[in-house]
Design an enzyme around this catalytic site. Structure first.
Site, short mmCIF file in Angstrom:
data_model
loop_
_atom_site.label_atom_id
_atom_site.label_comp_id
_atom_site.label_asym_id
_atom_site.label_seq_id
_atom_site.Cartn_x
_atom_site.Cartn_y
_atom_site.Cartn_z
N THR A 255 108.58 -6.22 -15.92
CA THR A 255 109.36 -7.21 -15.61
C THR A 255 109.69 -7.02 -14.08
O THR A 255 109.42 -6.13 -13.41
CB THR A 255 110.54 -6.75 -16.40
OG1 THR A 255 111.16 -5.87 -15.66
CG2 THR A 255 110.53 -6.60 -17.90
N ASP A 256 110.44 -8.32 -13.75
CA ASP A 256 111.00 -8.06 -12.31
C ASP A 256 112.32 -7.38 -12.36
O ASP A 256 112.57 -6.84 -13.73
CB ASP A 256 111.16 -9.36 -11.58
CG ASP A 256 111.40 -9.36 -10.15
OD1 ASP A 256 111.44 -8.26 -9.48
OD2 ASP A 256 111.19 -10.13 -9.46
#
Ligand code: BGC
Length: 708
Positions: A255-256
């Site tokens: 994920t970011d």
């Protein structure tokens, strides 16, 4: 990344042995700056799957601790090596992605990837959060500097090249990001929703990721935002179905920053963190960057049977696969000596690439300078400003930056230093002239004007600054800010020749400044050697060859003004702004001229599956050798859904000696003409296609192809 059967078997054995805690531990990325020290410590002891933003010796210590854990699984160390290993003071800092895209040179960009991989590896790290494959079509967005420009095809080609550079020697893993549509959020506002149909996703946003996956990218990062209201973090269709199943991506998805937590705190898409964790895993995220709720919640939910173990096993398998492919389990993992960081060999690659990254936008004949000026006035807020020249993502902004990091350790050149170096026999004087943000005192302007008056020639260096670029730093107004236009007017009034160098993160509305200049050079964020190369260009030590990977607007409200739009009914022009962009995608001048003639196709008819060769004669009609980027576009004359009137489908950079003609051949896969039809199917429609070749959009030679 190669998948080996023995490795897969080994992973199967490991999965059978690992506890739930150990598995979820692999899925947690721990970042230096956002985890409380005691939590950071906990993961050090536990053996977290990945650590982020740790540098050098600290990585060695954490690695040694992981070797003491039960499963002895090494962590993978990630770093934002965005243009070089740029968070480390002393590493080679390349120009920004947008700047190097101006080179249109995949081979050199691949070299940049190799240099970066070597420096990151030598620093004890394994994984670069690069390249950005977002499309820079809405230039209000604060992160346009991180893109390879506005065109999916070019972004895909350059993205694939740098991925190969990063991964080819097995030193580091690449992370292509941000999957997807992040660059076109509503209003150009960072991380907002992107309204996009599957057709647009498949035609514009997906192709660069497809290309990078084919080139072997080991990891993918999900974007912050949402697509038509669905957060990318939980976009099962785009992650599991399209990326993993359809594109066959076998690496892992991270994920970011805090994406899982933000489902609850920012996007309000879930009522509890637990729901966010579950949905993110179900959708296909394999590793969570930050989101400290992730670890405990995922363990609990797996034990309660809410998250199926098959998702966990698949995620951990993917992560371990990348770790094995990188050789992290080998005691003798290849680590280059730290002495390669900032080495002369690496600087030489940077020098070549920086030269090719400069774009000559205007030249009334003044360049190259015919004789050495006695006195040069270097004027402007970016003339001696290395922070602005570097742009985003350098050690200046590393979370642990120390006061000594305020001074680069590398041998860097601002434009002032570059001019002093290249024009060593001239007297060089300098004034800042004005501020880019905030007020400018009149005395600054008058001092600059007086210096300009006293010199034979003026080098004006304007643009933007770091505070105007980066995450959450979007701009509604792309005019030159502060008193820069006023400064340019005053410089022009002196009657002295004015050569303007632009140091900026993105295309700005520079129409007025260009009128007040005799020549304009676009550098964007030029890295360590931007100032040296700009000076060398001015002196004529090389022939500029850069071409824009992005269009320049005339006025802010003209955005988006990217070149490959669909036809409208009424010509698409505004009544109060001249038509078209100020500088087109693909545009850039040289010190010589190139003429194109005799375009031929290897066949006038073709069908799906065919490969064609497009050939054209390119003659260097001037008296200086040079590199020319031959660009190929196509137009589907009639299509069931609208298609761009010109779409880039190939390019090649060739060296042509003065007076010589080179026959340039460009391969063309006919299936590249496919479109996504009303049923969301990718199809090749029969009909007539125009194949256009030339050095820029304004002068293309056309051949006709019939697809049957
Ligand atoms: C950015 C990513 C970056 C990550 C880690 C995020 O804020 O969007 O591009 O890789 O931080 O620093």
């Amino acid at each position: 990344m190669k998948i080996l059967k023995e490795t897969e078997n080994k992973i199967t054995e490991m999965l059978a042995e690992m506890t739930v805690e150990e598995k979820i531990g692999q899925m947690q990325q721990v970042s230096l700056e956002s985890f409380r020290p005691e939590v950071f410590e906990r993961f050090r002891k536990l053996g977290g799957g990945s650590f982020l933003h740790v540098l050098s010796d600290e990585a060695d210590k954490i690695r040694a601790e992981a070797a003491e854990t039960r499963m002895k699984i090494p962590p993978i160390f990630g770093i934002d090596a965005i243009h070089g290993h740029s968070l480390l003071n002393g590493a080679v800092i390349f120009p920004s992605q947008l700047a190097v895209a101006c080179s249109w040179n995949p081979e050199l960009i691949k070299e940049m990837g190799k240099v970066t991989a070597r420096e990151v590896n030598a620093d004890g790290l394994d994984w670069v959060f690069s390249p950005v494959l977002c499309i820079g079509r809405d230039t209000r967005w604060g992160r346009v500097d991180e893109t390879f420009g506005e065109d999916s095809y070019l972004v895909g080609e350059l993205g694939a090249a740098i991925v190969e550079g990063y991964e080819e020697d097995g030193l580091v893993a690449a992370c292509v990001k941000h999957y997807l549509g992040y660059g076109e959020a509503t209003g150009g506002r960072d991380s907002y929703d992107t309204e996009a149909s599957m057709r647009k996703i498949r035609e514009v946003f997906l192709p660069p990721f497809k290309r990078a996956v084919e080139a072997g990218a080991s990891t993918v990062m999900t974007a912050y935002g949402s697509i038509s209201g669905t957060p990318l973090t939980v976009h099962r269709k785009l992650l599991r179905e399209v990326l993993k199943e359809e594109l066959g991506f076998e690496g892992f998805v991270v994920t970011d920053w805090y994406n899982v937590g933000s489902l609850r705190t920012k996007q309000m898409a879930v009522e509890s963190y637990g729901d966010g964790v579950r949905l993110a895993i179900e959708a296909g995220n394999d590793m969570s960057m930050n989101s400290f709720q992730f670890y405990d919640s995922a363990i609990r939910q797996v034990k309660e049977g809410k998250i199926p173990m098959e998702y966990i096993d698949d995620a951990v398998r993917r992560i371990l696969r990348v770790k094995f492919a990188l050789g992290l389990f080998d005691e003798n993992k290849k680590r280059l000596p730290r002495s390669v960081i900032g080495s002369a060999e690496h600087i030489a690659v940077n020098h070549k690439l920086t030269r090719e990254s400069l774009v000559l936008l205007e030249n009334n004949g003044i360049l190259p300078l015919k004789e050495t000026p006695k006195k040069i006035a270097v004027i402007g807020p970016n003339a001696d400003n290395i922070r602005a020249q570097y742009g985003d993502w350098t050690f200046f902004s590393h979370p642990n930056a120390s006061p000594e990091d305020c001074k680069p350790k590398s041998d860097y050149y601002t434009i002032l230093r570059g001019i002093k170096t290249v024009f060593a026999d001239s007297e060089v004087v300098y004034a800042k002239g004005c501020n880019i943000m905030g007020e400018t005192e009149k005395s600054m302007l008058t001092e600059a004007e007086a210096l300009a008056e006293s010199a034979d020639i003026v080098i004006a260096v304007i643009g933007d600054c770091l505070a105007q670029n980066g995450e959450g730093k979007d701009r509604a107004n792309l005019e030159l800010s502060g008193a820069q236009n006023e400064l340019m007017r005053r410089l022009k009034k002196t009657g002295k020749p004015v050569i303007t160098v632009l140091v900026n993160g993105k295309p700005l509305c520079i129409g007025e400044a260009a009128k007040n200049s005799d020549a304009v050079i676009e550098m964007f964020n030029g890295g360590d050697l931007g100032g040296l190369c700009a000076a060398e260009l001015i002196a004529g030590r090389f022939n500029p060859s850069g071409k824009l990977p992005i269009s320049f607007p005339r006025a802010s409200a003209q955005i988006p003004c990217y070149y490959n739009q669909y036809n409208g009914w009424h010509g698409g022009k505004y009544m109060d702004v001249a038509e078209g962009s100020l500088y087109d995608f693909g545009y850039g001048l040289s010190f010589t001229n190139y003429e194109y003639s005799d375009i031929t196709l290897s066949s006038d008819t073709a069908r799906s599956g065919d490969m064609l060769t497009v050939s054209v004669d390119v003659t260097n009609t001037g008296d200086m050798d040079g590199y020319e980027t031959v660009q190929m576009y196509y137009n589907d004359r009639f299509s069931s859904v609208l298609t761009p009137t010109r779409q880039l489908c190939g390019f090649r950079k060739v060296f042509i000696r003065a007076g010589e003609t080179v026959r340039v051949e460009l391969p063309l896969a006919v299936d590249a003409f496919s479109l996504v039809n009303i049923d969301e199917k990718t199809v090749l429609e029969a009909g007539i296609f125009d194949i256009m070749v030339g050095g820029h959009l304004g002068a293309l030679k056309t051949a006709e192809l019939s697809v049957v």
